[in-house]
Design an enzyme around this catalytic site. Sequence first.
Site, mmCIF file in Angstrom:
data_model
loop_
_atom_site.group_PDB
_atom_site.id
_atom_site.type_symbol
_atom_site.label_atom_id
_atom_site.label_comp_id
_atom_site.label_asym_id
_atom_site.label_seq_id
_atom_site.Cartn_x
_atom_site.Cartn_y
_atom_site.Cartn_z
ATOM 1 N N SER A 161 5.391 -6.878 9.975
ATOM 2 C CA SER A 161 4.099 -6.595 9.350
ATOM 3 C C SER A 161 3.112 -6.047 10.387
ATOM 4 C CB SER A 161 3.588 -7.870 8.661
ATOM 5 O OG SER A 161 2.521 -7.597 7.793
ATOM 6 N N ASP A 256 6.562 -4.748 -1.984
ATOM 7 C CA ASP A 256 5.675 -4.818 -0.831
ATOM 8 C C ASP A 256 4.782 -3.584 -0.861
ATOM 9 O OD1 ASP A 256 4.474 -4.878 1.673
ATOM 10 O OD2 ASP A 256 6.350 -4.936 2.802
ATOM 11 N N HIS A 286 7.416 -8.870 0.681
ATOM 12 C CA HIS A 286 6.865 -8.913 2.038
ATOM 13 C C HIS A 286 6.883 -10.347 2.570
ATOM 14 C CE1 HIS A 286 4.327 -7.138 5.228
ATOM 15 N NE2 HIS A 286 3.819 -8.359 5.321
#
Length: 325
Positions: A161, A256, A286
Amino acid sequence: MPALHPDVQALLAMLRAADAQPLETLPPEAARRSYLAGRRALQPPPDPVAQIRDLAAPSPAGPVPLRLYRGAGTAPDVALPCLVYLHGGGWVLGNIDSHDWVCRRLANLMQACVISVDYRLAPEHPFPAAVEDAAAALSFVAERAEGLGVDPGRLAVGGDSAGGNLAAVLALMGRDGTVPQTAMQVLLYPSVDLGLTSEGFERITAGQPLTAGTMRYFVDHYAPEPGDRTDWRASPARAASLAGTAPALVLTCGHDPLCEEARLYAHRLEREGVPVTALHLSDQTHGILTMSRLVRTSATVLVFVAEAVRERWSLGAEGGRGRPS
């Protein structure tokens, strides 16, 4: 919308039952507590490793905390290949502890060293503080490799991320000679463009651990100045060229909001001559790597990541790091 894996369905049902407030509705300190508690609840017990050391990398802004892991079964007197790992959390959340399970598992699977970086967080320390800390950490590892028990010829940088964002930036900086160049960049559902204009931000607006609203919350804290969001050190997808960066592994998940921008980044890396391994999980969401207690696919993904990095390191050991000329 692609189908959801049954484990993700169960995860989302659990989150709905908990009736937890969305992170974007909380002030940063409260969001950090909620995030860390969630990671502890959603991760299995930590794997034992051969060694853990807490360290600090010097930087102009002050010491950057690091945690070094040596994989279980590795010899203490052998210089190991090393992955410098940057945790996720939207540049606002997360720390060494939130990703301790992931780093332990990777160290064991890779039979290597993992060094986790506790970079400064926004909004107290907005862009480019996290980039500066990440760069200081990578430089420290390369410069002090012998004392750390690390092979400086077999370094990789990676993260999930926001950490994937920082890893992509370090790969560009390594190409340009600002920091040591690494053998691989490991980008796990990364954020690569703070413009937030890809199709996923219209598609994922509710019902997932990360939504378009959550990302806007993160970006508003990390890069409050709109002009900073177009800087390639914040949005590596806006770099003029990606050519010459380290070979990449790019993981994306179908549910995501970052999915489309990360897949486009992988395609662009490939077009510009960078070797790319792209793994797309259409039925996942995610953040799965820190939700391994419920999402069984997470452990499988980490095995895949570890083997991909080990292969790249082996290519380097055979003479040359497999980078494009």
